[in-house]
Design a protein around this motif. Sequence first.
Motif, PDB file in Angstrom:
ATOM      1  N   ALA A  30       0.831  -1.206   0.000  1.00 25.82           N
ATOM      2  CA  ALA A  30       0.000   0.000   0.000  1.00 25.82           C
ATOM      3  C   ALA A  30       0.866   1.257   0.000  1.00 25.82           C
ATOM      4  O   ALA A  30       1.973   1.270   0.548  1.00 25.82           O
ATOM      5  CB  ALA A  30      -0.931   0.014   1.209  1.00 25.82           C
ATOM      6  N   ILE A  31       0.366   2.304  -0.668  1.00 25.66           N
ATOM      7  CA  ILE A  31       0.940   3.649  -0.616  1.00 25.66           C
ATOM      8  C   ILE A  31      -0.158   4.565  -0.091  1.00 25.66           C
ATOM      9  O   ILE A  31      -1.209   4.708  -0.722  1.00 25.66           O
ATOM     10  CB  ILE A  31       1.408   4.136  -1.997  1.00 25.66           C
ATOM     11  CG1 ILE A  31       2.480   3.208  -2.565  1.00 25.66           C
ATOM     12  CG2 ILE A  31       1.906   5.565  -1.919  1.00 25.66           C
ATOM     13  CD1 ILE A  31       3.819   3.306  -1.871  1.00 25.66           C
ATOM     14  N   ASP A  32       0.099   5.166   1.100  1.00 25.51           N
ATOM     15  CA  ASP A  32      -0.956   5.929   1.783  1.00 25.51           C
ATOM     16  C   ASP A  32      -2.165   5.011   1.967  1.00 25.51           C
ATOM     17  O   ASP A  32      -2.021   3.935   2.508  1.00 25.51           O
ATOM     18  CB  ASP A  32      -1.296   7.200   1.005  1.00 25.51           C
ATOM     19  CG  ASP A  32      -0.172   8.239   1.091  1.00 25.51           C
ATOM     20  OD1 ASP A  32       0.582   8.216   2.093  1.00 25.51           O
ATOM     21  OD2 ASP A  32      -0.043   9.064   0.165  1.00 25.51           O
ATOM     22  N   ASN A  33      -3.329   5.442   1.480  1.00 25.04           N
ATOM     23  CA  ASN A  33      -4.533   4.614   1.659  1.00 25.04           C
ATOM     24  C   ASN A  33      -4.883   3.822   0.404  1.00 25.04           C
ATOM     25  O   ASN A  33      -5.984   3.275   0.302  1.00 25.04           O
ATOM     26  CB  ASN A  33      -5.727   5.492   2.047  1.00 25.04           C
ATOM     27  CG  ASN A  33      -5.530   6.154   3.399  1.00 25.04           C
ATOM     28  OD1 ASN A  33      -4.994   5.539   4.313  1.00 25.04           O
ATOM     29  ND2 ASN A  33      -5.966   7.396   3.524  1.00 25.04           N
ATOM     30  N   HIS A  34      -3.940   3.763  -0.540  1.00 27.56           N
ATOM     31  CA  HIS A  34      -4.198   3.071  -1.805  1.00 27.56           C
ATOM     32  C   HIS A  34      -3.507   1.707  -1.817  1.00 27.56           C
ATOM     33  O   HIS A  34      -2.300   1.623  -1.613  1.00 27.56           O
ATOM     34  CB  HIS A  34      -3.699   3.906  -2.985  1.00 27.56           C
ATOM     35  CG  HIS A  34      -4.249   5.295  -3.018  1.00 27.56           C
ATOM     36  ND1 HIS A  34      -5.559   5.573  -3.363  1.00 27.56           N
ATOM     37  CD2 HIS A  34      -3.673   6.495  -2.729  1.00 27.56           C
ATOM     38  CE1 HIS A  34      -5.766   6.863  -3.303  1.00 27.56           C
ATOM     39  NE2 HIS A  34      -4.637   7.458  -2.911  1.00 27.56           N
ATOM     40  N   SER A  41       1.517  11.816  -5.783  1.00 24.94           N
ATOM     41  CA  SER A  41       1.897  12.459  -4.522  1.00 24.94           C
ATOM     42  C   SER A  41       2.408  13.874  -4.739  1.00 24.94           C
ATOM     43  O   SER A  41       2.420  14.699  -3.825  1.00 24.94           O
ATOM     44  CB  SER A  41       2.984  11.635  -3.815  1.00 24.94           C
ATOM     45  OG  SER A  41       4.230  11.760  -4.498  1.00 24.94           O
ATOM     46  N   GLY A  42       2.862  14.148  -5.985  1.00 23.05           N
ATOM     47  CA  GLY A  42       3.390  15.470  -6.276  1.00 23.05           C
ATOM     48  C   GLY A  42       4.674  15.787  -5.535  1.00 23.05           C
ATOM     49  O   GLY A  42       5.044  16.953  -5.364  1.00 23.05           O
ATOM     50  N   GLY A  43       5.378  14.759  -5.064  1.00 21.50           N
ATOM     51  CA  GLY A  43       6.624  14.971  -4.333  1.00 21.50           C
ATOM     52  C   GLY A  43       6.448  15.083  -2.825  1.00 21.50           C
ATOM     53  O   GLY A  43       7.430  15.251  -2.102  1.00 21.50           O
ATOM     54  N   ASN A  44       5.209  14.993  -2.372  1.00 16.25           N
ATOM     55  CA  ASN A  44       4.951  15.030  -0.924  1.00 16.25           C
ATOM     56  C   ASN A  44       5.208  13.659  -0.298  1.00 16.25           C
ATOM     57  O   ASN A  44       5.138  12.632  -0.983  1.00 16.25           O
ATOM     58  CB  ASN A  44       3.503  15.449  -0.664  1.00 16.25           C
ATOM     59  CG  ASN A  44       3.228  16.866  -1.142  1.00 16.25           C
ATOM     60  OD1 ASN A  44       4.023  17.770  -0.902  1.00 16.25           O
ATOM     61  ND2 ASN A  44       2.104  17.057  -1.826  1.00 16.25           N
ATOM     62  N   PRO A  45       5.516  13.602   1.007  1.00 14.54           N
ATOM     63  CA  PRO A  45       5.797  12.320   1.665  1.00 14.54           C
ATOM     64  C   PRO A  45       4.631  11.349   1.533  1.00 14.54           C
ATOM     65  O   PRO A  45       3.459  11.756   1.590  1.00 14.54           O
ATOM     66  CB  PRO A  45       6.031  12.719   3.129  1.00 14.54           C
ATOM     67  CG  PRO A  45       6.458  14.154   3.068  1.00 14.54           C
ATOM     68  CD  PRO A  45       5.692  14.751   1.928  1.00 14.54           C
ATOM     69  N   VAL A  46       4.956  10.078   1.349  1.00 17.05           N
ATOM     70  CA  VAL A  46       3.936   9.030   1.265  1.00 17.05           C
ATOM     71  C   VAL A  46       4.222   7.980   2.337  1.00 17.05           C
ATOM     72  O   VAL A  46       5.367   7.760   2.727  1.00 17.05           O
ATOM     73  CB  VAL A  46       3.918   8.368  -0.130  1.00 17.05           C
ATOM     74  CG1 VAL A  46       3.468   9.355  -1.192  1.00 17.05           C
ATOM     75  CG2 VAL A  46       5.283   7.790  -0.494  1.00 17.05           C
ATOM     76  N   ARG A  47       3.161   7.352   2.817  1.00 14.50           N
ATOM     77  CA  ARG A  47       3.284   6.281   3.813  1.00 14.50           C
ATOM     78  C   ARG A  47       3.297   4.953   3.068  1.00 14.50           C
ATOM     79  O   ARG A  47       2.330   4.593   2.399  1.00 14.50           O
ATOM     80  CB  ARG A  47       2.108   6.346   4.785  1.00 14.50           C
ATOM     81  CG  ARG A  47       2.128   5.274   5.871  1.00 14.50           C
ATOM     82  CD  ARG A  47       0.839   5.362   6.667  1.00 14.50           C
ATOM     83  NE  ARG A  47       0.721   4.315   7.662  1.00 14.50           N
ATOM     84  CZ  ARG A  47       0.838   4.494   8.970  1.00 14.50           C
ATOM     85  NH1 ARG A  47       1.100   5.709   9.441  1.00 14.50           N
ATOM     86  NH2 ARG A  47       0.684   3.502   9.815  1.00 14.50           N
ATOM     87  N   VAL A  48       4.402   4.234   3.154  1.00 11.42           N
ATOM     88  CA  VAL A  48       4.575   2.966   2.439  1.00 11.42           C
ATOM     89  C   VAL A  48       4.383   1.813   3.411  1.00 11.42           C
ATOM     90  O   VAL A  48       5.111   1.700   4.406  1.00 11.42           O
ATOM     91  CB  VAL A  48       5.968   2.879   1.786  1.00 11.42           C
ATOM     92  CG1 VAL A  48       6.131   1.550   1.061  1.00 11.42           C
ATOM     93  CG2 VAL A  48       6.179   4.052   0.825  1.00 11.42           C
TER      94      VAL A  48
END
Length: 399
Positions: free
Chosen positions: A354-358, A373-380
């Motif tokens: 998952a990446i963020d809620n996806h 994400s446009g370069g913003n931090p993502v939760r992996v």
Amino acid sequence: MSWFTRALTRYKYHVIAAAAGSSLHLFNHTCCHQDSILKYDEFSLEQTTMLVKKVLKTPPNPFIRFTAHCKEKKDLHQFEFIADAAEQALPAVVSIDVKQRQNYVFEVQGSGSGFIVDKRGYIITNEHVITGCKGVTVVLGDGRKIPGTVVAVDSLTDLALVKVETDLDLPEIRMGDDSKLRPGQWVVAIGNSLHFPNTVTAGIVSNTARSISDNDMLRHQAPKVGTSKYVQTDAAINPGSSGGPLVNLAGEVIAVNTIGVLGNASGMAFSIPVSEVKRFLKEFSEGQQHSSSISKVTYSLGLRIITLTPGMANFLHQQGKLDPSLSSGVFVFDSAKNSPAYHANLDKGDVIIAIDNHEVHTKDDLSRAVQQSGGNPVRVTFFRPDRGFLFTNITPEKS
């Protein structure tokens, strides 16, 4: 009378055997057998004699012989469907020369193709054609050159939009519908093949929705492998053809020429469906390029990955290296040194889910989530053997 002539007569075809070689000319007129006498409904002896004389004067080449029987040139025009399709599309096809500044001097680095989709000067091409360029020159079919500007890029599907400013009355190509494509359908590819402008090749559709993102051979050969389903064709697509149109017999673009397979896999090429182009143009016209996948920047985590297949999942289950609840995801082979993934300690053998809620089931899912994400931090979120389910925050880098 030969066995072949007798057989054709038996099947009710009027046969005139010419003395020139063993050629046979068939005329689809009914003949009937009555009292052991063949009676011909429409051909008089005089007409038959004239036809035989005409055959005897005809050269032995079967195609020349065929054309010799056409009453007017327009009878042959129906067989020039490839030329007709090319003639419809060619005026809107352009060559694209790209330049890159090196040592304070502009040097031509390469070229590609494109096609005009709006007479106001908007041109579609591949993103890999203009990647890293500092200058774009659009060359029209008649040789006139116009400076161009890259106004939008969709890195996920390898599409780019170039704009030229001109007072010229530019022709625009007609859009087709790739949903109506069928395997075996004739198509025509046009582009700046090997720096030869307006090159026309033809072939058929081999497959209408081919996924190639996990194909190792194509990943190494292609300058960029997008995320869309590709139209596979055997029409020749050579270096320089990228970005040109693949058109149907009506001269309508149904795909964008993107990847020509080199080496031993001749007769195999891939094009981006025109439905992706329509979506790309719609998002651009609606001003969504800053909130969707369209941008001038590509983002990356710096990972070498592959989609986890059912076979791989079963093998990892047997080895105890994958949670039994998982059957899909993205398997990490490696991370580039000093990349965001490297600093986040993502390691070989991790399976990203998952990446963020996806949810992430394929490489395409991961690429899309990172780009959006446009370069913003993502939760992996990922699974690591012997550690279980983990997560980390990563800031994608520009690539």
